[in-house]
Motif scaffolding. Structure first.
Motif, PDB file in Angstrom:
ATOM      1  N   ASP A 190       2.890  -8.718  37.052  1.00  0.00           N
ATOM      2  CA  ASP A 190       4.193  -8.213  36.624  1.00  0.00           C
ATOM      3  C   ASP A 190       5.067  -8.139  37.869  1.00  0.00           C
ATOM      4  OD1 ASP A 190       6.313  -7.136  35.309  1.00  0.00           O
ATOM      5  OD2 ASP A 190       5.459  -5.123  35.109  1.00  0.00           O
ATOM      6  N   LEU A 191       5.785  -9.227  38.147  1.00  0.00           N
ATOM      7  CA  LEU A 191       6.532  -9.358  39.395  1.00  0.00           C
ATOM      8  C   LEU A 191       8.029  -9.175  39.175  1.00  0.00           C
ATOM      9  CD1 LEU A 191       4.634 -12.489  40.753  1.00  0.00           C
ATOM     10  CD2 LEU A 191       4.377 -10.133  41.564  1.00  0.00           C
ATOM     11  N   LYS A 192       8.713  -8.716  40.210  1.00  0.00           N
ATOM     12  CA  LYS A 192      10.151  -8.494  40.167  1.00  0.00           C
ATOM     13  C   LYS A 192      10.860  -9.722  40.721  1.00  0.00           C
ATOM     14  CE  LYS A 192      13.613  -5.059  41.558  1.00  0.00           C
ATOM     15  NZ  LYS A 192      13.812  -3.795  42.312  1.00  0.00           N
ATOM     16  N   ALA A 193      11.596 -10.414  39.851  1.00  0.00           N
ATOM     17  CA  ALA A 193      12.242 -11.663  40.259  1.00  0.00           C
ATOM     18  C   ALA A 193      13.722 -11.501  40.584  1.00  0.00           C
ATOM     19  CB  ALA A 193      12.074 -12.721  39.168  1.00  0.00           C
ATOM     20  N   MET A 194      14.294 -10.319  40.338  1.00  0.00           N
ATOM     21  CA  MET A 194      15.713 -10.089  40.600  1.00  0.00           C
ATOM     22  C   MET A 194      15.871  -8.835  41.449  1.00  0.00           C
ATOM     23  SD  MET A 194      17.312 -12.555  39.005  1.00  0.00           S
ATOM     24  CE  MET A 194      18.992 -11.933  38.886  1.00  0.00           C
ATOM     25  N   GLN A 207       8.904 -18.922  44.874  1.00  0.00           N
ATOM     26  CA  GLN A 207       8.190 -19.442  43.711  1.00  0.00           C
ATOM     27  C   GLN A 207       6.967 -20.204  44.224  1.00  0.00           C
ATOM     28  OE1 GLN A 207      10.066 -21.223  40.105  1.00  0.00           O
ATOM     29  NE2 GLN A 207       8.898 -23.055  40.672  1.00  0.00           N
ATOM     30  N   LEU A 208       5.805 -19.768  43.787  1.00  0.00           N
ATOM     31  CA  LEU A 208       4.557 -20.382  44.227  1.00  0.00           C
ATOM     32  C   LEU A 208       3.811 -20.941  43.023  1.00  0.00           C
ATOM     33  CD1 LEU A 208       2.448 -20.943  46.463  1.00  0.00           C
ATOM     34  CD2 LEU A 208       1.477 -18.670  45.977  1.00  0.00           C
ATOM     35  N   LYS A 209       3.543 -22.234  43.062  1.00  0.00           N
ATOM     36  CA  LYS A 209       2.749 -22.878  42.009  1.00  0.00           C
ATOM     37  C   LYS A 209       1.419 -23.293  42.629  1.00  0.00           C
ATOM     38  CE  LYS A 209       4.633 -25.705  39.031  1.00  0.00           C
ATOM     39  NZ  LYS A 209       5.229 -26.921  38.406  1.00  0.00           N
ATOM     40  N   VAL A 210       0.328 -22.775  42.080  1.00  0.00           N
ATOM     41  CA  VAL A 210      -1.011 -23.078  42.581  1.00  0.00           C
ATOM     42  C   VAL A 210      -1.679 -24.051  41.613  1.00  0.00           C
ATOM     43  CG1 VAL A 210      -3.265 -22.149  43.219  1.00  0.00           C
ATOM     44  CG2 VAL A 210      -1.192 -20.782  43.609  1.00  0.00           C
ATOM     45  N   HIS A 211      -2.104 -25.192  42.129  1.00  0.00           N
ATOM     46  CA  HIS A 211      -2.859 -26.168  41.347  1.00  0.00           C
ATOM     47  C   HIS A 211      -4.335 -25.945  41.643  1.00  0.00           C
ATOM     48  CE1 HIS A 211       0.779 -28.602  40.425  1.00  0.00           C
ATOM     49  NE2 HIS A 211       1.178 -28.137  41.595  1.00  0.00           N
ATOM     50  N   ILE A 212      -5.068 -25.481  40.654  1.00  0.00           N
ATOM     51  CA  ILE A 212      -6.479 -25.187  40.856  1.00  0.00           C
ATOM     52  C   ILE A 212      -7.290 -25.899  39.777  1.00  0.00           C
ATOM     53  CG2 ILE A 212      -6.273 -22.999  39.580  1.00  0.00           C
ATOM     54  CD1 ILE A 212      -8.503 -23.538  42.669  1.00  0.00           C
ATOM     55  N   ASN A 213      -8.128 -26.855  40.200  1.00  0.00           N
ATOM     56  CA  ASN A 213      -8.900 -27.677  39.271  1.00  0.00           C
ATOM     57  C   ASN A 213      -7.971 -28.327  38.256  1.00  0.00           C
ATOM     58  OD1 ASN A 213     -11.266 -26.986  40.692  1.00  0.00           O
ATOM     59  ND2 ASN A 213     -11.435 -25.080  39.545  1.00  0.00           N
ATOM     60  N   CYS A 256      12.183  -8.195  47.592  1.00  0.00           N
ATOM     61  CA  CYS A 256      12.352  -6.765  47.359  1.00  0.00           C
ATOM     62  C   CYS A 256      11.242  -6.175  46.507  1.00  0.00           C
ATOM     63  CB  CYS A 256      13.699  -6.495  46.695  1.00  0.00           C
ATOM     64  SG  CYS A 256      13.865  -7.253  45.062  1.00  0.00           S
ATOM     65  N   ASP A 257      10.381  -7.014  45.929  1.00  0.00           N
ATOM     66  CA  ASP A 257       9.270  -6.538  45.103  1.00  0.00           C
ATOM     67  C   ASP A 257       8.229  -5.889  46.008  1.00  0.00           C
ATOM     68  OD1 ASP A 257       7.157  -6.080  43.411  1.00  0.00           O
ATOM     69  OD2 ASP A 257       7.269  -8.028  42.409  1.00  0.00           O
ATOM     70  N   GLN A 258       8.166  -4.566  45.990  1.00  0.00           N
ATOM     71  CA  GLN A 258       7.235  -3.821  46.823  1.00  0.00           C
ATOM     72  C   GLN A 258       6.002  -3.355  46.059  1.00  0.00           C
ATOM     73  OE1 GLN A 258       7.574  -3.348  50.343  1.00  0.00           O
ATOM     74  NE2 GLN A 258       8.944  -5.043  49.795  1.00  0.00           N
ATOM     75  N   SER A 259       5.764  -3.953  44.888  1.00  0.00           N
ATOM     76  CA  SER A 259       4.532  -3.657  44.173  1.00  0.00           C
ATOM     77  C   SER A 259       3.353  -4.226  44.952  1.00  0.00           C
ATOM     78  CB  SER A 259       4.568  -4.256  42.764  1.00  0.00           C
ATOM     79  OG  SER A 259       4.571  -5.688  42.837  1.00  0.00           O
ATOM     80  N   VAL A 260       2.139  -3.807  44.605  1.00  0.00           N
ATOM     81  CA  VAL A 260       0.954  -4.314  45.297  1.00  0.00           C
ATOM     82  C   VAL A 260       0.883  -5.829  45.196  1.00  0.00           C
ATOM     83  CG1 VAL A 260      -1.571  -4.336  45.303  1.00  0.00           C
ATOM     84  CG2 VAL A 260      -0.347  -2.180  44.988  1.00  0.00           C
ATOM     85  N   ASP A 261       1.115  -6.362  43.993  1.00  0.00           N
ATOM     86  CA  ASP A 261       1.077  -7.816  43.803  1.00  0.00           C
ATOM     87  C   ASP A 261       2.197  -8.512  44.558  1.00  0.00           C
ATOM     88  OD1 ASP A 261      -1.182  -7.834  42.193  1.00  0.00           O
ATOM     89  OD2 ASP A 261      -0.040  -7.579  40.344  1.00  0.00           O
ATOM     90  N   GLY A 262       3.392  -7.917  44.519  1.00  0.00           N
ATOM     91  CA  GLY A 262       4.529  -8.516  45.210  1.00  0.00           C
ATOM     92  C   GLY A 262       4.320  -8.592  46.706  1.00  0.00           C
ATOM     93  N   VAL A 263       3.807  -7.515  47.294  1.00  0.00           N
ATOM     94  CA  VAL A 263       3.572  -7.487  48.739  1.00  0.00           C
ATOM     95  C   VAL A 263       2.508  -8.508  49.132  1.00  0.00           C
ATOM     96  CG1 VAL A 263       2.656  -6.078  50.633  1.00  0.00           C
ATOM     97  CG2 VAL A 263       4.314  -5.098  49.038  1.00  0.00           C
ATOM     98  N   LYS A 264       1.419  -8.590  48.350  1.00  0.00           N
ATOM     99  CA  LYS A 264       0.340  -9.535  48.668  1.00  0.00           C
ATOM    100  C   LYS A 264       0.833 -10.981  48.596  1.00  0.00           C
ATOM    101  CE  LYS A 264      -3.702  -6.823  47.322  1.00  0.00           C
ATOM    102  NZ  LYS A 264      -4.845  -6.730  46.404  1.00  0.00           N
ATOM    103  N   LEU A 265       1.592 -11.306  47.559  1.00  0.00           N
ATOM    104  CA  LEU A 265       2.073 -12.676  47.414  1.00  0.00           C
ATOM    105  C   LEU A 265       3.113 -13.021  48.485  1.00  0.00           C
ATOM    106  CD1 LEU A 265       2.270 -13.038  43.530  1.00  0.00           C
ATOM    107  CD2 LEU A 265       0.695 -14.199  45.086  1.00  0.00           C
ATOM    108  N   THR A 266       3.917 -12.043  48.873  1.00  0.00           N
ATOM    109  CA  THR A 266       4.864 -12.286  49.969  1.00  0.00           C
ATOM    110  C   THR A 266       4.120 -12.596  51.261  1.00  0.00           C
ATOM    111  OG1 THR A 266       6.569 -10.873  48.979  1.00  0.00           O
ATOM    112  CG2 THR A 266       6.733 -11.287  51.341  1.00  0.00           C
TER     113      THR A 266
END
Length: 376
Positions: A224-228, A238-244, A255-265
Motif C-alpha cells: 500500500d504505497l503513496k504515489a502522490m 516506478q520499479l518493475k521487477v521481472h522474476i521468472n 514522501c512515502d515514509q511507510s515501512v514499505d515506502g522507505v525500503k523500496l526507496t
C-alpha cells in the motif's frame, strides 16, 4: 474552590500520564517483550510476528529484534509461522527468559505431518549470513541432532531464478530510466538534454545485491504505497521487477515514509547509485564455505551453507555422490592448509574463475577464516 478543583484534576492527569509511561517502559525493560508489537494476520493462528511463505518473509525485523534481545540478555518472545508446500501452517514459538531459549514447534495443523508439538531447550541463537542466504539457528539444544535447530532461513540467490531483471523509472516525471531487461539507461542531464546509454548493464554481484534487498523488502507481498505528495519537486519512482515468468510493479513517491515506502526507496537509490559508478569489467570473484577435506595445498569446501547444513553434509557425503546435493563444492588450490582445520568457514578471493563443477576447481589469491559465533 474552583482553583483547588482545577489543580486536583491537573495533578490526577499528570499521575495518570506518568503511570501510563511507567507501564510502557516496564514492559520493554523487563519481562516479555509484547508491548505495541505489530501482529500479522494469519488464518487460524493468532499473534503472529513473522510469516515465512514460499519466497518471502514478512516481519523479518521482528526476528532480528528477538535475536538482538537474546544477545543483550533481554527476556522476550516471538511467534513464527512457516507454510508447508501443501499450505499448512507450522507454528514456532520462541521464548527467551534472559538465560535460556525455549523452542516449541507445533505441527498439529499439518495433516500431512506428525501432528506433534515438540519443545526443546536451547542455550543461545546464532545469526549466520552468506552471500545468498541468512539463517537464525538455535544452538546448544537438547534432544535434537547436532544440538541445532534452524529457526528461520531467508534465501536470496538470484542465480536460482530463471529470470531476474528490473526496470527503474525515476524523477519528477519519471523521466529517467535504468533497464537491465533492454540493457538501456536514460538520464536527463538538463531540461532539454537526455543521455541514452545502449548496451547498459549492471554486474552480477550488483544485481544479486538488488535481489537481496528486494527479498528483505518482501517484494512479493502486496504493498500500500503513496504515489502522490503535496510537495513540489518531489522524486517519484516506478520499479518493475521481472522474476521468472511474472512481474511485480511498484509506483511510489519519496514522501512515502511507510515501512514499505522507505525500503523500496532504499532499493531504488542503490540502483541509481550503482548505475552512476564505473563498474569493474571483471570484478574479483569470491567464494565462501565450510572446509570438508584438505591435502597439502588444496582444500575442498562446500559453499553457501550454514553450520547445521555442514554437520549434515559431513555425515552424508562419504555415503553419497556430490551430485546428490544441491550445494556447490569447490577445490581451492594454492592454499597453505596448515593454517586451517576441517569445519572452518573460509572466504577466498580467486585468481580467475571456477573451472568445472561438483567439484569445481579454482586458484586462490587470498583466503581468510570467517568466525561464526552468537554475537555475529
Amino acid at each position: 474552590m474552583k482553583n483547588f478543583t482545577y489543580i486536583n484534576i491537573l495533578l490526577m492527569l499528570i499521575i495518570l500520564l506518568v503511570g501510563c509511561n511507567t507501564v510502557g517502559n516496564d514492559s520493554i525493560k523487563g519481562g516479555t517483550q509484547k508491548a505495541d508489537r505489530y501482529k500479522l494476520e494469519v488464518k487460524g493462528v493468532d499473534n503472529v510476528d513473522v510469516l515465512d511463505t514460499h519466497g518471502g518473509v514478512e516481519g523479518w525485523e521482528q526476528m532480528q529484534g528477538f535475536y538482538d534481545n537474546i544477545q543483550n540478555g533481554i527476556a522476550s518472545d516471538l511467534r513464527i509461522v512457516h507454510y508447508t508446500i501443501e499450505g499448512a501452517p507450522i507454528v514456532t514459538d520462541l521464548t527467551y527468559n534472559g538465560e535460556s531459549l525455549e523452542v516449541k514447534n507445533d505441527y498439529s495443523r499439518d495433516t500431512y505431518g506428525s501432528g506433534e508439538i515438540i519443545t526443546n531447550k536451547c542455550g543461545n541463537m546464532v545469526k549466520e549470513a552468506n552471500d545468498t542466504n541468512l539463517s537464525y539457528i538455535a544452538i546448544d539444544c537438547n534432544g535434537i541432532p547436532y544440538g541445532m535447530d534452524t529457526i528461520l532461513q531467508i534465501s536470496y540467490d538470484s542465480s536460482e531464478q530463471d529470470l531476474f531483471e528490473f526496470e527503474l523509472m525515476y524523477g519528477e516525471e519519471l523521466e529517467n530510466e535504468i533497464n537491465t531487461l533492454t540493457k538501456q539507461a536514460k538520464k536527463e542531464i538538463t531540461v532539454n538534454e537526455t543521455e541514452v546509454m545502449a548496451d547498459f548493464d549492471l554486474p552480477p554481484h550488483i544485481k544479486q545485491e538488488v535481489f537481496n534487498r528486494l527479498v528483505f523488502a518482501n517484494y512479493l507481498a502486496e504493498k500500500d504505497l503513496k504515489a502522490m505528495c503535496d510537495i513540489e519537486d518531489i522524486m517519484n519512482y516506478q520499479l518493475k521487477v521481472h522474476i521468472n515468468s511474472g512481474q511485480r510493479v511498484f509506483r511510489w513517491a519519496a514522501c512515502d515514509q511507510s515501512v514499505d515506502g522507505v525500503k523500496l526507496t532504499e532499493v531504488a537509490e542503490y540502483i541509481i547509485e550503482q548505475s552512476d559508478k564505473k563498474q569493474s569489467v571483471e570484478p574479483e570473484i569470491k567464494v565462501q564455505g565450510y572446509v570438508l577435506e584438505m591435502t597439502k595445498d588444496t582444500m575442498l569446501i562446500v559453499e553457501e551453507i550454514n553450520m547445521l547444513d555442514f554437520e549434515w553434509i559431513k555425515v552424508e557425503l562419504p555415503q553419497s555422490d556430490m551430485n546428490s546435493f544441491v550445494f556447490d563444492f569447490t577445490n581451492l588450490e594454492g592454499v597453505n592448509t596448515t593454517e586451517f582445520s576441517i569445519g572452518d568457514k573460509v572466504q577466498a578471493t580467486l585468481k580467475g574463475t571456477v573451472r568445472g563443477s561438483k567439484p569445481g576447481s579454482a586458484n586462490v589469491k587470498e583466503i581468510k577464516k570467517i568466525e561464526i559465533n552468537a554475537n555475529d
